[in-house]
Design a protein around this motif. Structure first.
Motif, PDB file in Angstrom:
ATOM      1  N   PHE A   1      62.757 -28.090  27.526  1.00  0.00           N
ATOM      2  CA  PHE A   1      62.180 -26.801  27.147  1.00  0.00           C
ATOM      3  C   PHE A   1      63.288 -25.767  27.240  1.00  0.00           C
ATOM      4  CE2 PHE A   1      58.565 -29.292  28.405  1.00  0.00           C
ATOM      5  CZ  PHE A   1      57.609 -28.937  27.470  1.00  0.00           C
TER       6      PHE A   1
ATOM      7  N   SER B   1      64.323 -21.603  26.369  1.00  0.00           N
ATOM      8  CA  SER B   1      63.810 -20.283  26.035  1.00  0.00           C
ATOM      9  C   SER B   1      64.910 -19.238  26.093  1.00  0.00           C
ATOM     10  CB  SER B   1      62.690 -19.872  26.990  1.00  0.00           C
ATOM     11  OG  SER B   1      62.222 -18.587  26.648  1.00  0.00           O
TER      12      SER B   1
ATOM     13  N   ARG C   1      55.052 -21.647  30.557  1.00  0.00           N
ATOM     14  CA  ARG C   1      54.998 -21.879  29.113  1.00  0.00           C
ATOM     15  C   ARG C   1      55.034 -23.374  28.795  1.00  0.00           C
ATOM     16  NH1 ARG C   1      57.528 -17.414  25.495  1.00  0.00           N
ATOM     17  NH2 ARG C   1      57.064 -15.544  26.684  1.00  0.00           N
ATOM     18  N   ALA C   2      55.860 -24.109  29.535  1.00  0.00           N
ATOM     19  CA  ALA C   2      55.947 -25.552  29.318  1.00  0.00           C
ATOM     20  C   ALA C   2      54.622 -26.226  29.648  1.00  0.00           C
ATOM     21  CB  ALA C   2      57.073 -26.139  30.174  1.00  0.00           C
TER      22      ALA C   2
ATOM     23  N   VAL D   1      51.650 -24.983  29.327  1.00  0.00           N
ATOM     24  CA  VAL D   1      50.743 -24.732  28.205  1.00  0.00           C
ATOM     25  C   VAL D   1      51.032 -25.724  27.080  1.00  0.00           C
ATOM     26  CG1 VAL D   1      50.107 -23.087  26.385  1.00  0.00           C
ATOM     27  CG2 VAL D   1      50.347 -22.298  28.749  1.00  0.00           C
ATOM     28  N   ALA D   2      52.299 -25.885  26.741  1.00  0.00           N
ATOM     29  CA  ALA D   2      52.675 -26.826  25.677  1.00  0.00           C
ATOM     30  C   ALA D   2      52.300 -28.258  26.045  1.00  0.00           C
ATOM     31  CB  ALA D   2      54.172 -26.717  25.393  1.00  0.00           C
ATOM     32  N   LEU D   3      52.553 -28.665  27.278  1.00  0.00           N
ATOM     33  CA  LEU D   3      52.205 -30.021  27.719  1.00  0.00           C
ATOM     34  C   LEU D   3      50.696 -30.231  27.675  1.00  0.00           C
ATOM     35  CD1 LEU D   3      54.672 -30.298  30.716  1.00  0.00           C
ATOM     36  CD2 LEU D   3      54.747 -31.675  28.630  1.00  0.00           C
TER      37      LEU D   3
ATOM     38  N   LEU E   1      48.579 -28.891  25.701  1.00  0.00           N
ATOM     39  CA  LEU E   1      48.140 -29.032  24.305  1.00  0.00           C
ATOM     40  C   LEU E   1      48.412 -30.427  23.756  1.00  0.00           C
ATOM     41  CD1 LEU E   1      49.333 -25.590  22.894  1.00  0.00           C
ATOM     42  CD2 LEU E   1      46.973 -26.308  23.336  1.00  0.00           C
ATOM     43  N   THR E   2      49.398 -31.113  24.311  1.00  0.00           N
ATOM     44  CA  THR E   2      49.727 -32.456  23.838  1.00  0.00           C
ATOM     45  C   THR E   2      49.039 -33.549  24.643  1.00  0.00           C
ATOM     46  OG1 THR E   2      51.674 -32.672  25.274  1.00  0.00           O
ATOM     47  CG2 THR E   2      52.012 -31.680  23.079  1.00  0.00           C
TER      48      THR E   2
ATOM     49  N   VAL F   1      61.895 -28.399  22.896  1.00  0.00           N
ATOM     50  CA  VAL F   1      60.800 -27.478  22.592  1.00  0.00           C
ATOM     51  C   VAL F   1      61.264 -26.089  22.941  1.00  0.00           C
ATOM     52  CG1 VAL F   1      58.387 -26.910  23.043  1.00  0.00           C
ATOM     53  CG2 VAL F   1      59.148 -29.300  23.210  1.00  0.00           C
TER      54      VAL F   1
ATOM     55  N   VAL G   1      60.266 -22.409  23.646  1.00  0.00           N
ATOM     56  CA  VAL G   1      59.059 -21.654  24.025  1.00  0.00           C
ATOM     57  C   VAL G   1      59.421 -20.250  24.453  1.00  0.00           C
ATOM     58  CG1 VAL G   1      57.672 -23.662  24.621  1.00  0.00           C
ATOM     59  CG2 VAL G   1      59.091 -22.621  26.369  1.00  0.00           C
TER      60      VAL G   1
END
Length: 142
Positions: free
Chosen positions: A4, A6, A18-19, A21-23, A25-26, A140, A142
């Motif tokens: 990640f 940024s 933020r990571a 949140v991304a994790l 979602l996956t 990623v 973010v």
């Protein structure tokens, strides 16, 4: 391995949020709380972790295997023992991988520390080194 990156987060704690949140979602396990061991190396329950930051960039590496990551500005001044910023960044990534920390007294003047380290320049003006980790890399922003 997930990296990640940024240029807008001001701290590693903000990048971890933020990571997560991304994790989430996956469907991958989230990072949660990152703690530090007795030598100051970060760790969490679900991943091997490495964190690096320099002016304008924060990075977080998550892996199923031990990992070390470092990011530096390409024009960074490095200790006189090091040949260049690539060598210094590789050395720092390896130190993070081993968990032993930086020991300038053990650095050989003119030594090459880039062996076994992957370099990626995702951002103009920055040098990024990754030691260890998984064979596949996903970045990623973010």
């Amino acid at each position: 391995m997930l990296i990640f990156l940024s240029t807008v987060c001001e701290s590693s704690e903000e990048l971890v949020k933020r990571a997560d949140v991304a994790l989430g979602l996956t469907g991958k396990p989230i990072i949660g709380n990152i703690k530090k061991n007795e030598s100051g190396a970060p760790y969490c329950e679900n991943y091997f972790v490495s964190i690096s930051h320099t002016d304008g960039v924060v990075m977080l590496a998550l892996s199923d295997k031990p990992v070390g990551i470092d990011v530096e500005k390409a024009d960074r001044k490095v200790p006189v023992q090091m040949k260049d910023v690539f060598n210094w960044t590789a050395y720092e990534a390896k130190c993070k991988l081993s968990g032993e920390g930086i020991k300038l007294s053990e650095v050989r003047a003119g030594g090459d520390y880039t062996d076994g380290v992957s370099f990626h320049s995702f951002l103009k003006g920055y040098v990024i080194a990754v030691a260890g980790g998984d064979d596949s890399v996903f970045v990623v922003c973010v």
